[in-house]
Design an enzyme around this catalytic site. Structure first.
Site, PDB file in Angstrom:
ATOM      1  N   ARG A  77     -35.403  -6.822  -0.349  1.00  0.00           N
ATOM      2  CA  ARG A  77     -34.064  -6.600  -0.850  1.00  0.00           C
ATOM      3  C   ARG A  77     -33.897  -5.134  -1.252  1.00  0.00           C
ATOM      4  O   ARG A  77     -34.831  -4.475  -1.653  1.00  0.00           O
ATOM      5  CB  ARG A  77     -33.803  -7.477  -2.077  1.00  0.00           C
ATOM      6  CG  ARG A  77     -33.865  -8.958  -1.785  1.00  0.00           C
ATOM      7  CD  ARG A  77     -33.478  -9.767  -3.007  1.00  0.00           C
ATOM      8  NE  ARG A  77     -33.632 -11.192  -2.743  1.00  0.00           N
ATOM      9  CZ  ARG A  77     -33.231 -12.138  -3.582  1.00  0.00           C
ATOM     10  NH1 ARG A  77     -32.650 -11.803  -4.720  1.00  0.00           N
ATOM     11  NH2 ARG A  77     -33.394 -13.408  -3.286  1.00  0.00           N
TER      12      ARG A  77
ATOM     13  N   TYR B  63     -32.389  -4.597   9.331  1.00  0.00           N
ATOM     14  CA  TYR B  63     -32.506  -6.042   9.205  1.00  0.00           C
ATOM     15  C   TYR B  63     -31.156  -6.670   8.945  1.00  0.00           C
ATOM     16  O   TYR B  63     -30.299  -6.113   8.284  1.00  0.00           O
ATOM     17  CB  TYR B  63     -33.489  -6.406   8.097  1.00  0.00           C
ATOM     18  CG  TYR B  63     -33.777  -7.876   8.107  1.00  0.00           C
ATOM     19  CD1 TYR B  63     -34.652  -8.415   9.035  1.00  0.00           C
ATOM     20  CD2 TYR B  63     -33.125  -8.728   7.256  1.00  0.00           C
ATOM     21  CE1 TYR B  63     -34.893  -9.770   9.068  1.00  0.00           C
ATOM     22  CE2 TYR B  63     -33.361 -10.080   7.287  1.00  0.00           C
ATOM     23  CZ  TYR B  63     -34.245 -10.599   8.192  1.00  0.00           C
ATOM     24  OH  TYR B  63     -34.481 -11.932   8.217  1.00  0.00           O
TER      25      TYR B  63
ATOM     26  N   LYS C  37     -23.106 -11.499   2.966  1.00  0.00           N
ATOM     27  CA  LYS C  37     -23.078 -11.165   1.552  1.00  0.00           C
ATOM     28  C   LYS C  37     -24.147 -10.161   1.171  1.00  0.00           C
ATOM     29  O   LYS C  37     -24.134  -9.618   0.101  1.00  0.00           O
ATOM     30  CB  LYS C  37     -23.242 -12.421   0.714  1.00  0.00           C
ATOM     31  CG  LYS C  37     -24.584 -13.085   0.835  1.00  0.00           C
ATOM     32  CD  LYS C  37     -24.562 -14.486   0.264  1.00  0.00           C
ATOM     33  CE  LYS C  37     -25.852 -15.194   0.574  1.00  0.00           C
ATOM     34  NZ  LYS C  37     -25.757 -16.612   0.512  1.00  0.00           N
TER      35      LYS C  37
ATOM     36  N   HIS D  75     -19.718 -18.157  -3.075  1.00  0.00           N
ATOM     37  CA  HIS D  75     -21.034 -18.397  -2.484  1.00  0.00           C
ATOM     38  C   HIS D  75     -21.270 -19.910  -2.493  1.00  0.00           C
ATOM     39  O   HIS D  75     -22.060 -20.430  -3.275  1.00  0.00           O
ATOM     40  CB  HIS D  75     -22.077 -17.651  -3.319  1.00  0.00           C
ATOM     41  CG  HIS D  75     -23.463 -17.692  -2.772  1.00  0.00           C
ATOM     42  ND1 HIS D  75     -24.572 -17.515  -3.557  1.00  0.00           N
ATOM     43  CD2 HIS D  75     -23.932 -17.879  -1.515  1.00  0.00           C
ATOM     44  CE1 HIS D  75     -25.659 -17.595  -2.821  1.00  0.00           C
ATOM     45  NE2 HIS D  75     -25.305 -17.821  -1.578  1.00  0.00           N
TER      46      HIS D  75
ATOM     47  N   SER E  41     -30.441 -19.472  -4.968  1.00  0.00           N
ATOM     48  CA  SER E  41     -31.463 -19.668  -3.942  1.00  0.00           C
ATOM     49  C   SER E  41     -32.503 -20.676  -4.418  1.00  0.00           C
ATOM     50  O   SER E  41     -32.760 -20.827  -5.614  1.00  0.00           O
ATOM     51  CB  SER E  41     -32.145 -18.341  -3.605  1.00  0.00           C
ATOM     52  OG  SER E  41     -32.753 -17.788  -4.748  1.00  0.00           O
TER      53      SER E  41
ATOM     54  N   CYS F 216     -32.400 -23.909  -4.396  1.00  0.00           N
ATOM     55  CA  CYS F 216     -31.870 -25.063  -5.123  1.00  0.00           C
ATOM     56  C   CYS F 216     -31.283 -26.121  -4.195  1.00  0.00           C
ATOM     57  O   CYS F 216     -30.525 -26.982  -4.645  1.00  0.00           O
ATOM     58  CB  CYS F 216     -30.820 -24.610  -6.135  1.00  0.00           C
ATOM     59  SG  CYS F 216     -31.502 -23.668  -7.519  1.00  0.00           S
TER      60      CYS F 216
ATOM     61  N   ASP G 229     -22.796 -21.642   3.343  1.00  0.00           N
ATOM     62  CA  ASP G 229     -23.085 -20.461   2.538  1.00  0.00           C
ATOM     63  C   ASP G 229     -21.884 -19.857   1.826  1.00  0.00           C
ATOM     64  O   ASP G 229     -21.995 -19.438   0.684  1.00  0.00           O
ATOM     65  CB  ASP G 229     -23.735 -19.394   3.421  1.00  0.00           C
ATOM     66  CG  ASP G 229     -24.429 -18.311   2.629  1.00  0.00           C
ATOM     67  OD1 ASP G 229     -24.901 -18.602   1.516  1.00  0.00           O
ATOM     68  OD2 ASP G 229     -24.500 -17.169   3.114  1.00  0.00           O
TER      69      ASP G 229
ATOM     70  N   ARG H 114     -36.027 -15.429   9.107  1.00  0.00           N
ATOM     71  CA  ARG H 114     -34.684 -15.971   9.286  1.00  0.00           C
ATOM     72  C   ARG H 114     -34.453 -16.547  10.674  1.00  0.00           C
ATOM     73  O   ARG H 114     -35.112 -16.167  11.645  1.00  0.00           O
ATOM     74  CB  ARG H 114     -33.660 -14.851   9.052  1.00  0.00           C
ATOM     75  CG  ARG H 114     -33.675 -14.283   7.641  1.00  0.00           C
ATOM     76  CD  ARG H 114     -32.901 -15.139   6.697  1.00  0.00           C
ATOM     77  NE  ARG H 114     -32.997 -14.706   5.306  1.00  0.00           N
ATOM     78  CZ  ARG H 114     -32.092 -14.982   4.389  1.00  0.00           C
ATOM     79  NH1 ARG H 114     -31.018 -15.687   4.719  1.00  0.00           N
ATOM     80  NH2 ARG H 114     -32.257 -14.596   3.151  1.00  0.00           N
TER      81      ARG H 114
END
Length: 626
Positions: free
Chosen positions: A85, A224, A233, A266, A288, A290, A313, A405
């Site tokens: 990130r 990426y 997002k 979101h 995230s 969950c 999403d 991903r």
């Protein structure tokens, strides 16, 4: 005058933009700064997608997977330094710092432009500049918004083809004086004449920058997906390049929604149909890890019930003329985390990726297919890992990157809802908020009203685990699951939610859910996954008035026989799932009050909700003592 492209050549490449002078002028301005070797205006065709992917295979940037096992699918391996990130380098550059709020990194816009200007100068030298016209939401929908992304990454073009409606149909929709969101993405790795390119160009110096008043996005240094798909997002290294992902669809869109009176959230969107054929739609926001994607593609265990996917999403929600809330999914694909996804945990997601998929940083099997941790019970005896190295089960590191991903079209999802592209959106009957809580929070709880439900969303939290930073067991707050993605002051965002009730005569009911409560031995009390339909059934029945509930200090919960429980489910487990300890909740209120004190422009109506909750808990504690 461009150094690498003659003006005549440039104009020839941009002929389709002649009827769009605002677009043409912006593209020319960017080309004069970025100075690419060539320009390609994306038409969004299947032949273009195939050609780009084949070119990337020839350059060693993509691996074509076994066509008999995984047809029309490809694997990319990023630079090992381009997987993390870039939240510290993600900025909201509003004109006034208070408009960004304390939860966003802020820099004065002119100062940020002084930083970006030398970085962008000649940044695309030796590369092709791709112009991507894209639409977030169904073409022609009053919900939808159009963006223009410029990128020097053909891999981003391939991802945007899946994640958005893009190309010539978008230009056909755009009128000469229409507004559009601009996005510039570059890997920040110019090439001198004769210089050999690397398989994954990027730059250690990275920036993700939003100028909300200008509706403009800049991404520098990452190749990426999430850092370059500017409509996405922006989550992890997957959010650095897909400018249509979280950058546009949440950070910029939340600002637009605030100004226009709607919400960019979101959230997943699903349609639920009961055995009698009655259908309702719900939205759900989860941080995230969950269970969001699993819920979006749920396979119900209750006979006769059906769950269909509108989106996994992002939801754009606005009031309808009938006083209800309507939502669209602005995306055209799924950009999901691969590890942990299997035919057992999410069969619909696995079926989505059986063909026509892009994979990033997963492992490669010896027969040319993909693999990641959790995909099968036992790993293959040999793999090529995400860094291109030999891997066996004895290897100390994972074969797939934890944030690896898959990018797949929604059209391939077997559980897709028939109305997933309805330009008018789908009517929302319930909104769910959830975190990962081992204790205290019941399996499901209904808000007393919209204002109370807004408080519920604002106070969502998860307990820290050993793998996360922070003290184990302490709370990690993520209001509305929007903390990293709200593009303006979070206090104003709470107010936007509170004010939405004035536009709705028939608002959705609001709930919290918690699939993760544990017993004293550390075992999960609720089986989760497909059994979650039993909770959704109660919510479904509550929205049409056919299920009863019990008042508690924190909200409404099912009666003791209110849930259709799995066979053999123990009464003591049920009681523990819904046990509410006033003393512990009072402690949680104090912790939440401390958290809320960090916000500026915090609405007094939410502070009032907290005081009301505290009073109800004190009353319950006093009654318990008697």
């Amino acid at each position: 005058v461009l150094r690498h492209i003659s003006m005549a050549h440039l104009l020839d490449k941009l002929k389709p933009l002649q009827k769009l002078p605002l677009v043409l002028r912006w593209v020319k301005e960017q080309a004069s700064i970025l100075r690419p070797e060539n320009i390609h205006l994306c038409d969004g065709s299947e032949s273009e997608f195939k050609q780009i992917c084949e070119n990337l295979v020839d350059k060693g940037c993509l691996t074509k997977l076994n066509q008999s096992l995984r047809p029309n699918s490809y694997l990319a391996r990023s630079d090992p330094q381009d997987v993390a990130r870039v939240e510290k380098q993600t900025f909201i550059c509003s004109r006034n710092e208070i408009d960004a709020g304390p939860t966003n990194n802020w820099m004065e816009p002119s100062k940020m432009k002084d930083i970006l200007r030398p970085l962008l100068k000649d940044a695309m030298k030796g590369r092709t500049m791709y112009i991507i016209p894209y639409c977030m939401g169904p073409l022609g929908s009053p919900f939808s918004k159009i963006g223009l992304e410029i990128t020097d990454s053909p891999f981003v073009v391939a991802n945007m083809k899946i994640m958005s409606r893009m190309g010539q149909p978008v230009l056909d929709e755009l009128q000469a004086n229409d507004d559009f969101v601009t996005g510039v993405h570059t890997v920040g790795s110019p090439l001198d004449k004769g210089e050999k390119d690397v398989h994954w160009p990027c730059n250690p110096n990275k920036y993700i920058v939003h100028f909300p008043e200008e509706e403009a996005i800049y991404s520098y240094g990452s190749g990426y997906g999430g850092n370059a798909l500017l409509g996405k997002k922006m989550l992890g290294y997957g959010g650095n390049a897909l400018l249509g992902k979280k950058c546009f669809a949440l950070r910029i869109a939340s600002n637009i929604g605030r100004n226009e009176g709607w919400l960019a959230e979101h959230m997943l969107i699903v349609g639920i149909t009961n055995p009698e054929g009655e259908k309702k739609y719900i939205c759900a926001a989860f941080p995230s890890a969950c269970g969001k994607t699993n819920l979006a593609m749920l396979e119900p265990t209750l006979p006769g019930w059906k769950v269909e996917t509108v989106g996994d999403d992002i939801a754009w929600m606005r009031p309808g003329v009938d006083g209800r809330l309507y939502a669209i999914n602005p995306e055209n694909g799924f950009f999901g985390v691969a590890p942990g996804t299997s035919y057992n945990s999410n069969a619909n997601a696995m079926k989505c990726m059986e063909s026509g998929s892009l994979f990033t940083n997963v492992a490669l099997t010896d027969d040319g297919d993909v693999w990641w941790e959790g995909m099968t019970k036992e790993p293959p005896p040999h793999l090529i890992d995400w860094q291109g190295k030999d891997w066996t089960p004895a290897s100390p590191k994972p074969a797939a990157h934890p944030n690896s991903r898959f990018t797949v079209p929604i059209s391939q999802c077997p559980s897709k809802d028939p109305s997933w592209e309805d330009p008018n959106g789908v009517p929302i009957d319930a909104i769910l908020f959830g975190g990962r809580r081992q204790s205290n929070v019941p399996l499901v709880c209904e808000a007393f009203n919209w204002t109370h439900g807004t408080y519920m969303g604002a106070s969502i939290s998860s307990e820290q685990t050993a793998a996360a930073e922070g003290k184990v067991g302490s709370l990690r707050h993520d209001p509305f699951a929007m903390l990293p993605f709200c593009g303006y002051n979070m206090g104003d965002y709470f107010t936007q939610w509170l004010n939405m009730k004035h536009q709705l005569t028939n608002p959705p009911k609001i709930y919290t859910v918690n699939w993760f409560r544990k017993d004293s031995s550390g075992n999960y009390l609720w089986p989760g996954f497909g059994e979650n339909i039993r909770v959704l059934k109660w919510i479904f029945d509550r929205t049409n008035g056919s299920a009863s509930a019990v008042d508690t200090p924190i909200g409404l919960i099912p009666r003791s026989n209110g849930l259709d429980l799995p066979e053999g489910f123990k009464k003591e487990s049920y009681d523990e799932l819904f046990h509410i300890d006033p003393e512990k909740w009072l402690g949680e209120i104090e912790e939440t009050r401390n958290y809320f004190s960090k916000f500026t422009r915090f609405p007094s109506r939410l502070a009032g909700q907290m005081e009301d909750l505290e009073a109800r808990l004190n009353k319950a504690l006093k009654a318990k003592g008697q």
